[in-house]
Write a protein that holds these residues in place. Structure first.
Motif, PDB file in Angstrom:
ATOM      1  N   ARG A   1     -12.492  -6.798   1.954  1.00 22.79           N
ATOM      2  CA  ARG A   1     -13.011  -5.663   1.059  1.00 22.79           C
ATOM      3  C   ARG A   1     -11.787  -4.627   0.231  1.00 22.79           C
ATOM      4  O   ARG A   1     -10.596  -5.136   0.913  1.00 22.79           O
ATOM      5  CB  ARG A   1     -13.558  -4.384   2.614  1.00 22.79           C
ATOM      6  CG  ARG A   1     -15.012  -4.639   3.091  1.00 22.79           C
ATOM      7  CD  ARG A   1     -14.518  -3.201   4.619  1.00 22.79           C
ATOM      8  NE  ARG A   1     -13.124  -3.167   5.578  1.00 22.79           N
ATOM      9  CZ  ARG A   1     -13.635  -3.840   6.445  1.00 22.79           C
ATOM     10  NH1 ARG A   1     -14.799  -4.491   7.030  1.00 22.79           N
ATOM     11  NH2 ARG A   1     -12.169  -3.961   7.156  1.00 22.79           N
ATOM     12  N   PRO A   2     -11.891  -4.057  -0.457  1.00 20.60           N
ATOM     13  CA  PRO A   2     -12.720  -3.854  -0.695  1.00 20.60           C
ATOM     14  C   PRO A   2     -14.749  -5.657  -1.262  1.00 20.60           C
ATOM     15  O   PRO A   2     -13.163  -6.523  -1.224  1.00 20.60           O
ATOM     16  CB  PRO A   2     -12.560  -3.051  -2.577  1.00 20.60           C
ATOM     17  CG  PRO A   2     -11.157  -2.668  -1.847  1.00 20.60           C
ATOM     18  CD  PRO A   2     -10.872  -3.951  -1.583  1.00 20.60           C
ATOM     19  N   LYS A   3     -15.587  -5.070  -2.431  1.00 24.05           N
ATOM     20  CA  LYS A   3     -16.294  -6.068  -2.508  1.00 24.05           C
ATOM     21  C   LYS A   3     -15.309  -6.734  -3.731  1.00 24.05           C
ATOM     22  O   LYS A   3     -15.572  -7.923  -4.075  1.00 24.05           O
ATOM     23  CB  LYS A   3     -17.972  -5.791  -2.965  1.00 24.05           C
ATOM     24  CG  LYS A   3     -18.414  -5.363  -1.474  1.00 24.05           C
ATOM     25  CD  LYS A   3     -20.278  -5.123  -1.621  1.00 24.05           C
ATOM     26  CE  LYS A   3     -21.053  -4.922  -0.218  1.00 24.05           C
ATOM     27  NZ  LYS A   3     -21.065  -3.191  -0.774  1.00 24.05           N
TER      28      LYS A   3
ATOM     29  N   ASN B   1      -1.297  -1.737   8.909  1.00 26.87           N
ATOM     30  CA  ASN B   1      -0.947  -0.926   7.966  1.00 26.87           C
ATOM     31  C   ASN B   1       0.393   0.394   8.715  1.00 26.87           C
ATOM     32  O   ASN B   1       1.360   0.806   8.323  1.00 26.87           O
ATOM     33  CB  ASN B   1      -1.706  -0.088   7.345  1.00 26.87           C
ATOM     34  CG  ASN B   1      -1.847  -0.154   6.454  1.00 26.87           C
ATOM     35  OD1 ASN B   1      -0.436  -0.951   5.311  1.00 26.87           O
ATOM     36  ND2 ASN B   1      -3.164  -0.472   5.206  1.00 26.87           N
TER      37      ASN B   1
ATOM     38  N   LYS C   1      -5.123  -9.019  -3.674  1.00 26.37           N
ATOM     39  CA  LYS C   1      -6.075  -7.801  -3.806  1.00 26.37           C
ATOM     40  C   LYS C   1      -5.344  -7.374  -4.891  1.00 26.37           C
ATOM     41  O   LYS C   1      -5.520  -6.712  -6.696  1.00 26.37           O
ATOM     42  CB  LYS C   1      -5.856  -6.821  -2.617  1.00 26.37           C
ATOM     43  CG  LYS C   1      -6.326  -5.566  -3.436  1.00 26.37           C
ATOM     44  CD  LYS C   1      -6.453  -4.585  -1.970  1.00 26.37           C
ATOM     45  CE  LYS C   1      -7.126  -3.664  -2.477  1.00 26.37           C
ATOM     46  NZ  LYS C   1      -6.047  -2.397  -2.969  1.00 26.37           N
TER      47      LYS C   1
ATOM     48  N   ARG D   1     -12.576  -6.205  11.701  1.00 23.61           N
ATOM     49  CA  ARG D   1     -12.429  -4.948  12.723  1.00 23.61           C
ATOM     50  C   ARG D   1     -11.138  -4.724  11.611  1.00 23.61           C
ATOM     51  O   ARG D   1     -10.123  -5.875  10.873  1.00 23.61           O
ATOM     52  CB  ARG D   1     -12.565  -4.770  13.717  1.00 23.61           C
ATOM     53  CG  ARG D   1     -14.139  -4.626  13.936  1.00 23.61           C
ATOM     54  CD  ARG D   1     -14.967  -3.725  14.257  1.00 23.61           C
ATOM     55  NE  ARG D   1     -14.109  -2.437  14.130  1.00 23.61           N
ATOM     56  CZ  ARG D   1     -15.709  -2.003  14.555  1.00 23.61           C
ATOM     57  NH1 ARG D   1     -16.827  -2.033  15.003  1.00 23.61           N
ATOM     58  NH2 ARG D   1     -14.621  -0.326  14.818  1.00 23.61           N
ATOM     59  N   CYS D   2     -10.634  -3.527  12.346  1.00 31.58           N
ATOM     60  CA  CYS D   2      -9.267  -3.008  11.426  1.00 31.58           C
ATOM     61  C   CYS D   2      -7.614  -3.560  12.768  1.00 31.58           C
ATOM     62  O   CYS D   2      -8.147  -2.318  13.364  1.00 31.58           O
ATOM     63  CB  CYS D   2      -9.501  -1.596  11.073  1.00 31.58           C
ATOM     64  SG  CYS D   2      -7.832  -1.738  10.472  1.00 31.58           S
TER      65      CYS D   2
ATOM     66  N   GLU E   1      -6.086  -6.610  -8.813  1.00 30.52           N
ATOM     67  CA  GLU E   1      -6.654  -5.553  -8.891  1.00 30.52           C
ATOM     68  C   GLU E   1      -5.965  -5.078 -10.823  1.00 30.52           C
ATOM     69  O   GLU E   1      -6.443  -4.311 -11.628  1.00 30.52           O
ATOM     70  CB  GLU E   1      -6.997  -4.910  -8.345  1.00 30.52           C
ATOM     71  CG  GLU E   1      -7.965  -4.942  -7.573  1.00 30.52           C
ATOM     72  CD  GLU E   1      -7.851  -3.262  -6.062  1.00 30.52           C
ATOM     73  OE1 GLU E   1      -8.577  -3.289  -5.217  1.00 30.52           O
ATOM     74  OE2 GLU E   1      -6.551  -2.909  -6.389  1.00 30.52           O
TER      75      GLU E   1
ATOM     76  N   CYS F   1      -9.530  -6.638   7.483  1.00 35.19           N
ATOM     77  CA  CYS F   1      -9.759  -5.413   6.958  1.00 35.19           C
ATOM     78  C   CYS F   1      -9.953  -6.382   4.797  1.00 35.19           C
ATOM     79  O   CYS F   1     -10.852  -7.001   3.943  1.00 35.19           O
ATOM     80  CB  CYS F   1      -8.784  -4.887   6.299  1.00 35.19           C
ATOM     81  SG  CYS F   1      -8.877  -3.450   8.081  1.00 35.19           S
ATOM     82  N   ILE F   2      -8.328  -6.809   4.138  1.00 37.09           N
ATOM     83  CA  ILE F   2      -8.252  -7.064   2.974  1.00 37.09           C
ATOM     84  C   ILE F   2      -8.782  -7.632   2.216  1.00 37.09           C
ATOM     85  O   ILE F   2      -9.110  -8.321   1.465  1.00 37.09           O
ATOM     86  CB  ILE F   2      -7.130  -6.709   2.545  1.00 37.09           C
ATOM     87  CG1 ILE F   2      -5.997  -5.368   2.762  1.00 37.09           C
ATOM     88  CG2 ILE F   2      -6.634  -6.369   1.012  1.00 37.09           C
ATOM     89  CD1 ILE F   2      -7.515  -3.944   2.340  1.00 37.09           C
TER      90      ILE F   2
ATOM     91  N   PHE G   1       1.478  -1.235   0.617  1.00 40.66           N
ATOM     92  CA  PHE G   1      -0.306  -0.100  -0.060  1.00 40.66           C
ATOM     93  C   PHE G   1       0.619   0.975  -0.214  1.00 40.66           C
ATOM     94  O   PHE G   1       0.591   2.180   0.277  1.00 40.66           O
ATOM     95  CB  PHE G   1      -0.799   0.306   1.298  1.00 40.66           C
ATOM     96  CG  PHE G   1      -1.976  -1.279   1.276  1.00 40.66           C
ATOM     97  CD1 PHE G   1      -2.772  -1.464   0.721  1.00 40.66           C
ATOM     98  CD2 PHE G   1      -1.854  -2.172   1.616  1.00 40.66           C
ATOM     99  CE1 PHE G   1      -3.721  -2.333  -0.057  1.00 40.66           C
ATOM    100  CE2 PHE G   1      -2.178  -3.134   2.743  1.00 40.66           C
ATOM    101  CZ  PHE G   1      -3.549  -3.316   1.095  1.00 40.66           C
TER     102      PHE G   1
ATOM    103  N   GLY H   1      -5.153  -2.450  12.270  1.00 39.67           N
ATOM    104  CA  GLY H   1      -3.877  -1.077  12.295  1.00 39.67           C
ATOM    105  C   GLY H   1      -2.881  -1.447  11.195  1.00 39.67           C
ATOM    106  O   GLY H   1      -1.979  -0.368  11.819  1.00 39.67           O
TER     107      GLY H   1
END
Ligand code: SF4
Ligand code: SF4
Ligand code: SF4
Ligand code: SF4
Lengths: 152, 226
Positions: B129-131, B165, B80, B160-161, B84, B125-126, B45, B163
């Motif tokens: 999400r995103p869907k 990152n 991810k 939940r996140c 993408e 998270c990843i 990221f 954190g």
């Protein structure tokens, strides 16, 4: 060109794309940054971008967004707010010493070579009180030599 | 079956345990993971320029072209980014969690069960999400734990996140967010993401944090895996 416009150029969005934002603030209601005793609202940030106003480097969202995509997951338009935040960080050049070291490693080897990153970020890690976690991180250690990726 | 394998930087370094775990689990089921030749970092990221970021993974896809049609990437960030970058859906970019289906468990040789043990599956998270890039089965860890007789806890914090990152940027952010999750979890915390592992591990005190692959290896009979 204002910094915000340069930031938008780095994303997959155009400024007009943010006009779809309904102002519903669902993003704010789920935003992880609000778990930190800070008050932040991604919708306000998008509005500033749409209006061509600056978003400051020390805006809590720009500083603390964790890239969790909770906002995107809940937004009716699935706006990728963390992508925008990352672009803002780039134009504000506020990367941390760790991030600089990460990119440095990728530039040299094509990969992240963790010992190099740790060495380069060492002053920051020392000052930041990371040493006390080292015992817990022993299981992550392992020695391997860097592998240089051929540029094709 | 042979899969293309993208380990990414963390699995060749600090997440070496996840790398070994994945390889072992696949080998036991008769599958091979073959590394994409000369793969490069996916950029995680760390790059604010979407085109620059996608460029890293596009290069990896180029290196996989002609060798593989299905690519397995365990690190959620790598997974991810690869998915993408594969805009034309030329490859099946798959997260290993989506391969632990009914057929997998039907073919698996069980050595142990999880009776009397409590686990909190934590996806972060990843993976969710995103869907567009989320894994298909977002209850796979719970299903595994229940299937082998373990107790599932912590449903409210699974997405939940932590954190993770921010751990090398603003450590106090990670500490606060990870503790929120740990407080609502019970038993052993089961994760897949290397960064989640580090965030949880750093602040978990006496609590155990394991990779999902450790759990699988234990069920397959490896006593020391948990
Ligand atoms: S990705 Fe950033 S802005 Fe969106 S919910 Fe998470 S912390 Fe908030
Ligand atoms: S959830 Fe989406 S539409 Fe609603 S305010 Fe936030 S960005 Fe705008
Ligand atoms: S997640 Fe990170 S460190 Fe790992 S391969 Fe992808 S980019 Fe490189
Ligand atoms: S470290 Fe935790 S918070 Fe971050 S991407 Fe992995 S899952 Fe999400």
């Amino acid at each position: 060109m204002p910094k915000t416009d340069r930031a938008i150029e780095l994303t997959d969005y155009e400024r007009q794309d943010f006009s779809v934002c309904l102002g519903c603030k669902i993003c704010a209601s789920v935003c992880t940054v609000n778990d930190l005793d800070l008050s932040t609202n991604p919708q306000e940030m998008l509005q500033k971008l749409f209006l061509g106003k600056d978003v400051a480097a020390d805006d809590p969202l720009v500083r603390f967004c964790t890239g969790c995509y909770r906002c995107t997951g809940a937004c009716p338009w699935e706006i990728r707010i963390p992508d925008v935040v990352r672009a803002l960080r780039q134009v504000h050049a506020t990367e941390s010493p760790f991030e600089k070291a990460f990119k440095g490693s990728v530039a040299i080897w094509g990969r992240v070579y963790e010992p190099y990153v740790l060495m380069r970020a060492a002053p920051f890690l020392l000052k930041g009180g990371y040493i006390k976690h080292m015992m817990r991180w022993m299981e992550y250690m392992g020695i391997h030599l860097p592998h240089k990726v051929k540029r094709t | 079956m042979e899969y293309g394998y993208y380990p990414g930087c963390s699995l060749t370094g600090s997440a070496h345990k996840l790398d070994k775990g994945i390889k072992k689990v696949f080998a036991k089921q008769g599958h091979t993971l073959k590394e994409i030749p000369d793969w490069n970092c996916c950029g995680a990221f760390e790059y604010g320029d979407r085109k620059e970021l996608a460029g890293f993974s596009k290069k990896n896809l180029e290196k996989a072209r002609g060798h593989f049609s299905e690519i397995v990437a365990p690190c959620p960030a790598c997974y991810k980014n690869l998915r993408e970058a594969d805009e034309k859906r030329e490859f099946a970019v798959t997260h290993p969690l989506d391969l632990f289906d009914e057929a997998f468990f039907a073919a698996m040789k069980q050595g142990k069960d999880l009776k009397g043990q409590v686990f909190t599956p934590y996806y972060g998270c990843i993976l969710l999400r995103p869907k567009e890039t989320a894994i298909r089965n977002n209850t796979v860890m719970e299903e595994t734990i229940a299937r082998f007789g373990g107790d599932v806890a912590g449903e409210s914090i699974k997405d939940r996140c932590c954190g993770g990152n921010q751990i090398f940027i603003n450590k106090s952010v990670t500490e606060k967010l990870s503790r929120l999750i740990l407080d609502k979890s019970r038993g052993t915390v089961v994760v897949f993401c290397p960064l989640c592992h580090m965030a949880m591990k750093t602040f978990s005190g006496e609590r155990k944090v394991v990779y999902y692959t450790d759990l699988l290896l234990y069920i397959m009979g490896e006593n020391s895996a948990l």
